[in-house]
Design a protein around this motif. Structure first.
Motif, short mmCIF file in Angstrom:
data_model
loop_
_atom_site.label_atom_id
_atom_site.label_comp_id
_atom_site.label_asym_id
_atom_site.label_seq_id
_atom_site.Cartn_x
_atom_site.Cartn_y
_atom_site.Cartn_z
N GLN A 19 0.83 -1.21 0.00
CA GLN A 19 0.00 0.00 0.00
C GLN A 19 0.86 1.26 0.00
OE1 GLN A 19 -3.24 0.03 2.83
NE2 GLN A 19 -3.78 -2.11 2.41
N THR A 85 -9.30 3.19 -9.17
CA THR A 85 -9.63 1.92 -8.52
C THR A 85 -10.56 2.07 -7.33
OG1 THR A 85 -7.71 2.02 -7.04
CG2 THR A 85 -7.40 0.95 -9.19
N CYS A 87 -9.54 1.94 -4.33
CA CYS A 87 -9.08 0.85 -3.48
C CYS A 87 -8.87 1.25 -2.02
CB CYS A 87 -7.77 0.27 -4.03
SG CYS A 87 -6.39 1.43 -4.01
N GLU A 90 -5.20 4.74 -2.87
CA GLU A 90 -4.91 5.22 -4.22
C GLU A 90 -3.62 6.02 -4.29
OE1 GLU A 90 -9.47 5.11 -3.85
OE2 GLU A 90 -7.77 5.67 -2.59
N CYS A 347 -7.48 -10.15 -10.24
CA CYS A 347 -8.11 -8.95 -10.77
C CYS A 347 -8.36 -9.18 -12.26
CB CYS A 347 -7.20 -7.73 -10.57
SG CYS A 347 -7.79 -6.22 -11.34
N TYR A 355 -8.13 0.85 -13.56
CA TYR A 355 -8.86 0.07 -12.56
C TYR A 355 -8.08 -1.16 -12.10
CZ TYR A 355 -12.75 2.87 -14.35
OH TYR A 355 -13.56 3.91 -14.74
N ILE A 357 -6.00 -3.44 -10.04
CA ILE A 357 -5.53 -3.48 -8.66
C ILE A 357 -5.46 -4.95 -8.21
CG2 ILE A 357 -7.86 -3.12 -7.69
CD1 ILE A 357 -4.66 -1.51 -6.29
N ASP A 359 -4.76 -8.41 -6.14
CA ASP A 359 -4.95 -8.82 -4.74
C ASP A 359 -3.60 -9.01 -4.07
OD1 ASP A 359 -5.52 -10.56 -2.39
OD2 ASP A 359 -7.54 -10.62 -3.24
#
Length: 381
Positions: A19, A85, A87, A90, A347, A355, A357, A359
């Protein structure tokens, strides 16, 4: 060590790393934040780290016994894509995104470093971790090799996330895997005249059009897949004037060095034949881009066996068809030997999509498989 079990235990830490890297994407040769963070993690693990090419990293985990060395490679750069995304972590760098999964690649390599550093007393040799800049641009592999990144390395492994492979699985391909790519630019010089008297001119547009048609029909004698795409064509100033100028650009993608050279020869001879037919002069620029990925037999077999031992046979897929996309990992293989795999992304969005992203479990899977493959390679008698 049960590498998969341990990788699952490290998932929270790997997620934090991923992240952070995803929030701070950087374009090729500008991966300063990225490389600094990676360097901190590797040094905390006790690895010997050196920086080359401003942002590239070469890190060594010293094992026991022999001077044998195996490498594990990750790319680092992001793309000029605006993320969409949603998510929750971002990109904080406007207009830049890890839309090709390099954040997962880096996390996977770091996860493997964590696993192997806990088990280094069982490694009969050293592991070299390669963090490459600018894979999406002009490529960093050749420059890293020229800077000595593969010194004493006899094999290299790596992989790329893939929406086509199920999460928790890896895809294996023997031999030709990724295509070589060469950019084609042809400029045709003719003689302009009025459209009513075409015999007084030399039609550059017509000549270029025939070149495009004939180039698009070329095929290598091997029968292997090949893609030649012309995506740009410019010519003409008026509907009733024979054009004295035409220019088109495209790209040819081939599998293996033999097909690559044969297609280059065919392109050159076709442009010349059509130029002679129409009495025009043509300038052909046939650039060299990435040389493709051709996995070596021994290393691919070892990687497949390692993946089966970690994931189970049903989670290791043999990829039956090569991809016509490109990857500069092939330069590392060409310099020693090695194998490149596909990692289930979890994904369904395509690579380079705003988009896309993957796993975090993709990194868990890859970390464990990489660690096992590296250990098995070093411990071969």
């Amino acid at each position: 060590m049960d590498y998969l079990l341990r990788a699952k235990q490290l998932e929270k830490r790997l997620s934090e790393i991923r992240q952070d890297l995803h929030r701070h994407p950087e374009l090729g040769n500008n991966e300063f934040y990225t490389s600094r963070k990676i360097e901190e993690i590797l040094k905390d693990l006790g690895l010997e780290v050196r920086r080359i090419l401003d942002t590239a990293l070469v890190a060594i985990l010293h094992g026991n016994g022999t001077d044998k060395r195996v490498a594990l490679r990750s790319d680092m750069d992001a793309l000029p894509v605006t993320e969409a995304t949603g998510c929750g972590f971002e990109s904080e760098n406007k207009g830049i995104m890890h839309a090709c999964g390099h954040d997962i690649h880096m996390t996977s390599a770091l996860g493997a470093a964590m696993l192997l550093s806990e088990n280094k007393q069982k490694l009969k040799g050293d592991v070299v971790f390669l963090f490459e800049p600018d894979e999406e641009g002009s490529g960093g592999a050749q420059r890293m090799i020229a800077s000595g990144a593969l010194e004493k390395v006899s094999a290299v492994f790596g992989g790329h996330v893939s929406p086509d492979v199920p999460l928790g699985s890896v895809g294996i391909r023997y031999g030709k895997f990724y295509a070589a790519s060469d950019v084609i630019t042809v400029t045709v010089h003719g003689v302009s005249c009025h459209g009513a008297t075409p015999e007084k001119g030399k039609d550059a547009l017509l000549a270029a059009s025939e070149m495009v048609v004939r180039l698009s029909s070329l095929r290598p004698s091997s029968g292997d897949r090949m893609v030649l795409s012309i995506g740009e064509f410019k010519s003409g100033t008026a509907c009733n004037v024979i054009s004295d100028y035409a220019r088109f650009k495209g790209i040819v993608r081939t599998l293996g060095n033999d097909d690559r050279q044969q297609m280059r020869d065919l392109i050159s001879s076709t442009v010349k034949e059509v130029s002679d037919k129409y009495g025009v002069k043509s300038d052909l620029e046939l650039g060299f881009s990435y040389g493709g990925v051709v996995n070596t037999e021994k290393e691919t077999k070892l990687f497949e066996q390692s993946a089966v031992s970690v994931l189970g046979k049903d989670k290791v897929i043999r990829i039956t068809e090569p991809t016509m996309t490109t990857e500069d990992f092939g330069y590392f293989i060409d310099a020693c030997s090695g194998s490149f795999c596909s990692i289930g992304a979890g994904c369904t969005e395509p690579l380079h999509s705003p988009y896309f992203i993957p796993d975090i479990k993709a990194a868990v899977t890859a970390s464990a498989v990489y660690a096992q493959a590296v250990e098995n390679y070093l411990n071969l008698s």
